[in-house]
Design a protein around this motif. Structure first.
Motif, PDB file in Angstrom:
ATOM      1  N   LEU A  43       2.358   1.746  -3.485  1.00  0.00           N
ATOM      2  CA  LEU A  43       1.345   2.252  -4.409  1.00  0.00           C
ATOM      3  C   LEU A  43       1.105   3.737  -4.182  1.00  0.00           C
ATOM      4  CD1 LEU A  43      -1.436  -0.456  -4.736  1.00  0.00           C
ATOM      5  CD2 LEU A  43      -0.179   0.635  -6.566  1.00  0.00           C
ATOM      6  N   GLY A  44       0.993   4.145  -2.936  1.00  0.00           N
ATOM      7  CA  GLY A  44       0.773   5.563  -2.617  1.00  0.00           C
ATOM      8  C   GLY A  44       1.935   6.435  -3.060  1.00  0.00           C
ATOM      9  N   CYS A  45       3.154   5.974  -2.830  1.00  0.00           N
ATOM     10  CA  CYS A  45       4.338   6.745  -3.246  1.00  0.00           C
ATOM     11  C   CYS A  45       4.426   6.847  -4.764  1.00  0.00           C
ATOM     12  CB  CYS A  45       5.604   6.106  -2.694  1.00  0.00           C
ATOM     13  SG  CYS A  45       5.787   6.264  -0.925  1.00  0.00           S
ATOM     14  N   ILE A  89       0.833  -1.198   0.000  1.00  0.00           N
ATOM     15  CA  ILE A  89       0.000   0.000   0.000  1.00  0.00           C
ATOM     16  C   ILE A  89       0.872   1.254   0.000  1.00  0.00           C
ATOM     17  CG2 ILE A  89      -1.655   1.325   1.370  1.00  0.00           C
ATOM     18  CD1 ILE A  89      -2.817  -1.387   2.264  1.00  0.00           C
ATOM     19  N   ILE A  90       1.938   1.262   0.783  1.00  0.00           N
ATOM     20  CA  ILE A  90       2.839   2.422   0.834  1.00  0.00           C
ATOM     21  C   ILE A  90       3.493   2.650  -0.530  1.00  0.00           C
ATOM     22  CG2 ILE A  90       5.046   3.231   1.775  1.00  0.00           C
ATOM     23  CD1 ILE A  90       4.208   2.006   4.440  1.00  0.00           C
ATOM     24  N   TYR A 127       1.946   6.726  -6.988  1.00  0.00           N
ATOM     25  CA  TYR A 127       0.936   7.634  -7.503  1.00  0.00           C
ATOM     26  C   TYR A 127       1.197   9.079  -7.098  1.00  0.00           C
ATOM     27  CZ  TYR A 127      -2.043   4.292  -9.743  1.00  0.00           C
ATOM     28  OH  TYR A 127      -2.530   3.368 -10.611  1.00  0.00           O
ATOM     29  N   SER A 128       1.688   9.303  -5.906  1.00  0.00           N
ATOM     30  CA  SER A 128       1.983  10.687  -5.512  1.00  0.00           C
ATOM     31  C   SER A 128       3.138  11.258  -6.323  1.00  0.00           C
ATOM     32  CB  SER A 128       2.273  10.771  -4.019  1.00  0.00           C
ATOM     33  OG  SER A 128       3.425  10.044  -3.702  1.00  0.00           O
ATOM     34  N   SER A 129       4.114  10.431  -6.684  1.00  0.00           N
ATOM     35  CA  SER A 129       5.196  10.928  -7.531  1.00  0.00           C
ATOM     36  C   SER A 129       4.695  11.245  -8.927  1.00  0.00           C
ATOM     37  CB  SER A 129       6.338   9.920  -7.579  1.00  0.00           C
ATOM     38  OG  SER A 129       5.938   8.754  -8.263  1.00  0.00           O
TER      39      SER A 129
END
Length: 139
Positions: A124-126, A121-122, A128-130
Motif C-alpha cells: 500500500l505504501g509503495c 502495508i508495504i 501510494y508513493s508511486s
C-alpha cells in the motif's frame, strides 16, 4: 522484521510487466481510436496513459490490500497469539496493533500472518508513493 522477507527481483519483474502492458495497451487503443500510428509514439500521451493506469491500479489494489490486511490481522489476533497472552495486555501496551511489532508474543502461524500483514502495508505504501511521485513530474 527479522522474519519478513520481500523478494525484490519478483516485485521488479511485476513492475516492468505492468509498465509494458500499460504502454502496449495504450498504443493499441490509440491506434484504434485515432487511426494514426504516429500518435502512439508521443511521449506525453504515454506518460498520461501510465498515470491513468496507476490510478486504475489504486482503485483495484486499495480495497484488495485493505481487506487482505484486515483478514490476516484478524487471523493473527485470533489464532496467532501464544497461549496465555490476552488481546489487551501490558506486553502490547493495551493495543492489539502492537502484535505486529512484537513477534515474541506470536506462534509460528502468527508469524506467517504477521508477515502477510506487513507485506500488505508495504505494498500500500509503495503504491501510494508511486502515485504521488508520478503526479509531481511534469509532462
Amino acid at each position: 522484521m527479522r522474519h519478513t522477507t520481500v523478494q525484490w527481483p519478483i516485485l521488479f519483474r511485476y513492475c516492468l510487466l505492468f509498465i509494458f502492458i500499460s504502454v502496449f495497451s495504450t498504443a493499441i487503443i490509440l491506434l484504434i481510436f485515432t487511426q494514426d500510428w504516429r500518435v502512439m509514439f508521443d511521449l506525453r500521451i504515454q506518460m498520461i496513459a501510465l498515470k491513468l493506469a496507476f490510478i486504475a491500479v489504486i482503485y483495484i489494489a486499495f480495497p484488495f490490500l485493505l481487506v487482505r490486511f484486515c483478514y490476516y490481522f484478524y487471523q493473527l489476533i485470533t489464532h496467532g497469539r501464544k497461549e496465555g497472552i490476552a488481546l489487551f495486555c501490558y506486553q502490547t501496551l493495551f493495543n492489539p496493533i502492537n502484535f505486529i511489532f512484537r513477534p515474541s508474543l506470536l506462534t509460528q502461524g502468527g508469524l506467517v500472518h504477521r508477515r502477510r500483514c506487513i507485506i500488505s502495508i508495504i505494498l500500500l505504501g509503495c503504491l501510494y508513493s508511486s502515485i504521488f511521485a508520478i503526479s509531481e513530474t511534469k509532462t
